[in-house]
Design an enzyme around this catalytic site. Structure first.
Site, mmCIF file in Angstrom:
data_model
loop_
_atom_site.group_PDB
_atom_site.id
_atom_site.type_symbol
_atom_site.label_atom_id
_atom_site.label_comp_id
_atom_site.label_asym_id
_atom_site.label_seq_id
_atom_site.Cartn_x
_atom_site.Cartn_y
_atom_site.Cartn_z
ATOM 1 N N VAL A 281 -6.042 -2.398 -3.942
ATOM 2 C CA VAL A 281 -6.590 -1.046 -3.846
ATOM 3 C C VAL A 281 -6.464 -0.475 -2.439
ATOM 4 C CG1 VAL A 281 -8.585 0.387 -4.349
ATOM 5 C CG2 VAL A 281 -8.276 -1.766 -5.583
ATOM 6 N N SER A 282 -5.790 0.653 -2.331
ATOM 7 C CA SER A 282 -5.516 1.280 -1.044
ATOM 8 C C SER A 282 -6.303 2.586 -0.886
ATOM 9 C CB SER A 282 -4.014 1.570 -0.954
ATOM 10 O OG SER A 282 -3.736 2.424 0.132
ATOM 11 N N PRO A 283 -6.683 2.912 0.355
ATOM 12 C CA PRO A 283 -7.343 4.196 0.608
ATOM 13 C C PRO A 283 -6.316 5.301 0.901
ATOM 14 C CG PRO A 283 -7.294 2.958 2.636
ATOM 15 C CD PRO A 283 -6.602 2.096 1.589
#
Ligand SMILES: *[C@@H]1O[C@H](CO)[C@@H](O)[C@H](O)[C@H]1NC(C)=O
Ligand SMILES: *[C@@H]1O[C@H](CO)[C@@H](O)[C@H](O)[C@H]1NC(C)=O
Ligand SMILES: *[C@@H]1O[C@H](CO)[C@@H](O)[C@H](O)[C@H]1NC(C)=O
Ligand SMILES: *[C@@H]1O[C@H](CO)[C@@H](O)[C@H](O)[C@H]1NC(C)=O
Ligand SMILES: *[C@@H]1O[C@H](CO)[C@@H](O)[C@H](O)[C@H]1NC(C)=O
Ligand SMILES: *[C@@H]1O[C@H](CO)[C@@H](O)[C@H](O)[C@H]1NC(C)=O
Ligand SMILES: *[C@@H]1O[C@H](CO)[C@@H](O)[C@H](O)[C@H]1NC(C)=O
Length: 721
Positions: A281-283
């Site tokens: 999960v990336s911002p």
């Protein structure tokens, strides 16, 4: 009136005050204490942990790193648990063991590794070197004692503070959806999970924030913990300023909001933005693009023209600071909304405080899959895609980029790289093995074999201490499995299972069996082979079952203590000097006489290596405001979002350096007279460091007719003070 009568009146007075107090008191289910303490590591010259980028060294501070501790005690029994969230990349075995040892000595019979959970937010902007396993210390040129000590001392201090303010309290849990703050960075791996399973979920990342609100017996605010999965990689691999990234910033905003007038290191209301199943999960919500052409990358391989370096994800902001601000503010604002309603619409926790803990040798764990097949995990190994890195920070693990000759630590140990045995190759299949870390222990172990597994329980709330980075689907499987155990076998109504990512041991990534087949970065970094996740599911289910049945767990094998064996190639501070004609702390470039709200104020000072003294619980800079009585009041420190302490070496030969201290003013800052100070320690050859301090000229801040502040359009945050 006699003495007796006076005493009688006094007694009556206290009794009535006490009764009035009690009328307002509400029933409480637990005792809770909260504590927060500075864990900021060396702000100069030490490699940041996370991106494995040799050139990413610390060179100042944007936000300080903190440990946030919550002690929760059962009202009936003498059972306590401690949940700690730290602003670091991960929790190393060394950190956890040192903290447990210190707490066991401070609070005999009360705390040890079994009931203390330390989880980390995974910022990639904190100094490294706090590990005892080789691979994790490679980019920091080996072990850095200052990094380890800063974490251990600060965590212990935060627990001491929490233990010191235990009071009757209630905890309410609630959750809500936060969209637009995270994306999946390996969507093609995710798609390899069974269609039927994927159909149960709307998104390829978890978008639920779960929050615990803590209030005391007078309904006053005490603290909060939230869990939401997103990498703290809004700041990219070019950043050298220490920062808690998006989660550290969300905590900073929440704590400023709840502690009006308090400086960051003085707050009493503690707000942790803890990590969850963030593996994939990336911002960086704009997604990956080729830096040279601006076009999207090849999705399956995350490459541009067959190469990884140019494929980088960014956004949603125009630069990494704005991206941090947006993703941090989104989490802060969602948490604030959930916090308000938690004690009205949420679930009030009730029931026992409990915990289970077990060490497991993950290099050879044999178990039966639900299908009946007997399988085993493997000794640790990293696959080829690991070296490619991710779209949050493409890899340049030194040896792949041909820079290993400049990394002394790497050259010393590279000679020991082992060739995997046939058994290991078969076990890890289909992973092509790049680093066979599990089959070597020369000069000492490269990656952990013994991993801590742990569950904390506070009534209906089940905190699952995950020893690494679980991908979205891996986390969902864990949550489903444990929810089933507690609600069905344990008969716990409204059991709420939260995943506390990166807790206690750092055992890299945990991808599902299906994702493992794709061998992207997360799968290549799933170190114990294709059945890693299934093994954890098996272990945690056993532990949850033991908990609901009131049974104990075997202690398991102890992890080795490797601290006496550590190698370090980091050069210590030899000496500092000031340029000819200058003193330490003297401004090299002073402030202007006056600024308008919205201007950036900056002053460059003669400085020294910040490793001479970490200034823990203090600050390298202040922004002071002149009061009407002629005294100065500090309004900002080096831990505020509005300020930056940027250090640079000006001559290695002469030992000179300078610090640029900057303050982004805004219309929220009152007009008046201000000054900026810089404090630090300098070291003469073979001497102990000495303190220095310097001050800018006084300057005025004047108002703007039309007020514009760069951040106003992004965040509605308004400090109340
Ligand atoms: C750790 O503390 C718990 C709770 O006080 C106790 O039950 C357990 O025996 C202790 N374990 C060790 C290894 O000291
Ligand atoms: C990091 O962010 C800055 C903007 O803040 C940008 O200029 C730079 O290209 C980014 N670098 C990488 C490797 O993402
Ligand atoms: C909910 O909590 C707030 C403090 O955050 C308190 O002022 C309020 O009285 C509480 N409401 C109820 C219904 O308990
Ligand atoms: C708890 O569960 C019950 C039964 O499933 C449900 O009716 C109730 O709304 C739940 N309470 C909360 C606060 O979620
Ligand atoms: C798996 O192992 C269990 C004992 O651990 C054994 O009873 C069972 O027969 C094994 N199953 C297979 C398919 O080998
Ligand atoms: C890096 O080091 C290894 C081991 O010493 C050596 O075999 C390899 O050729 C080096 N790579 C480069 C590009 O220099
Ligand atoms: C940290 O700073 C606070 C506020 O200045 C002070 O009250 C406290 O004693 C300090 N704690 C330590 C351990 O230095």
């Amino acid at each position: 009136m006699g003495q007796k009568l006076l005493r009688f009146v006094k007694v009556i007075f206290f009794i009535s005050v006490f009764s009035v107090y009690n009328v307002f008191a509400v029933d409480t289910n637990y005792y809770v204490g909260t504590g927060m303490f500075d864990v900021t590591g060396p702000a100069t010259e030490i490699n940041m942990m996370g991106y494995a980028k040799g050139s990413q060294k610390s060179n100042g501070i944007h936000l300080r790193q903190y440990s946030r501790a919550y002690v929760i005690k059962d009202k009936e029994k003498d059972t306590s648990v401690v949940f700690v969230s730290i602003d670091a990349c991960m929790v190393s075995t060394a950190v956890k063991m040192q903290v447990a040892k210190r707490l066991a000595a401070l609070f005999p019979g009360l705390y040890n590794e079994t009931n203390v959970c330390i989880s980390s937010i995974h910022t990639h902007s904190g100094p490294g070197g706090f590990h005892q396993y080789i691979l994790l210390d490679v980019t920091s040129l080996g072990f850095v004692k200052q990094s380890l000590d800063a974490l251990v001392d600060g965590i212990v201090e935060s627990v001491k503070i929490a233990e010191g303010n235990l009071r009757p309290a209630n905890l309410h849990v609630t959750s809500g959806e936060l969209l637009g703050a995270n994306i999946n960075r390996s969507p093609t791996s995710y798609l390899n999970n069974p269609e039927k399973e994927r159909a149960k979920y709307k998104y390829d990342v978890d978008t639920t924030m779960t929050l615990v609100k803590i209030t005391d017996e007078r309904n006053f605010d005490v603290g909060m913990i939230s869990w939401f999965p997103v990498h703290c990689t809004s700041m990219n691999n070019t950043n050298g300023l220490i920062s808690g990234d998006n989660k550290g910033l969300a905590s900073h905003f929440f704590e400023r909001d709840m502690n009006p007038g308090q400086l960051p290191h003085q707050v009493s209301f503690v707000a942790a933005f803890a990590q969850a199943n963030l593996g994939d999960v990336s911002p960086n919500t704009k997604g990956p693009h080729c830096m040279d052409t601006g076009l999207p990358c090849d999705t399956a391989t995350s490459t541009c023209n067959g190469r990884t370096e140019q494929c980088v994800a960014s956004g949603p902001g125009r630069d990494m600071f704005e991206s941090t601000l947006i993703i941090g503010a989104k989490q802060y604002e969602k948490a604030k909304e959930l916090y308000k309603q938690a004690n009205i619409t949420g679930l009030r926790l009730s029931g026992p405080v409990d915990f289970r803990h077990q060490y497991v040798d993950m290099s050879n764990y044999k178990f039966q899959l639900p299908t009946g097949k007997n399988v085993t995990t493997c000794p640790a190994a990293m696959g080829y895609s690991f070296a490619a890195g991710t779209t949050d920070g493409p890899g340049d693990f030194d040896f792949t980029q041909g820079t290993n000759s400049t990394n002394k630590f790497w050259s010393v140990i590279s000679g020991f790289i082992s060739k995997p045995s046939q058994k290991q190759v078969d076990c890890q299949k289909p992973k092509p093995i790049l680093l066979n870390t599990g089959e070597i222990d020369v000069p000492y172990a490269w990656q952990p074999a013994v991993v801590a597994t742990q569950i904390l329980r506070v009534g209906q709330l089940i905190i699952t201490a995950l020893p690494g980075e679980f991908t979205t689907m891996s986390g969902r499987r864990m949550r489903e499995s444990l929810t089933q155990v507690f609600s069905e076998e344990g008969k716990v109504t409204n059991a709420t299972v939260v995943l506390a990512g990166l807790s206690n041991t750092y055992a890299d990534y945990i991808a599902t069996f299906e994702e493992y087949q794709k061998q992207r970065y997360e799968a290549a970094s799933t170190i114990y082979g294709p059945h890693t996740l299934s093994a954890y599911l098996h272990l945690f289910k056993k532990m949850a079952t033991a908990m609901v049945e009131g049974k104990s767990m075997d202690v398991g094998p102890s992890p080795p203590d490797l601290l006496s064996k550590q190698l370090s190639f980091v050069l210590p501070v030899v000496f500092d000097s000031a340029p000819l004609g200058y003193d330490f702390g003297q401004p090299l470039e002073d402030a202007q006489a006056s600024y308008k709200q919205g201007d950036l104020v900056s002053v460059r000072f003669v400085s020294a290596d910040a490793r001479n003294n970490l200034m823990t619980n203090l600050t390298f800079l202040t922004v002071d405001k002149l009061s009407s009585d002629g005294s100065w009041t500090t309004v900002y420190t080096d831990s505020h979002w509005e300020t930056k302490f940027q250090w640079s070496r000006t001559s290695t030969l002469l030992g000179t350096s300078s610090a640029l201290v900057s303050w982004q003013t805004s219309s929220r800052d009152p007009t008046g007279v201000y000054r900026i100070t810089h404090t630090g320690y300098h070291k003469a050859l073979l001497e102990e460091p000495k303190q220095f301090s310097g001050t800018s000229r006084k300057f005025t801040l004047t108002s703007l007719e039309w007020s514009y502040t760069p951040n106003d359009e992004i965040i509605s945050f308004q400090p109340r003070d």
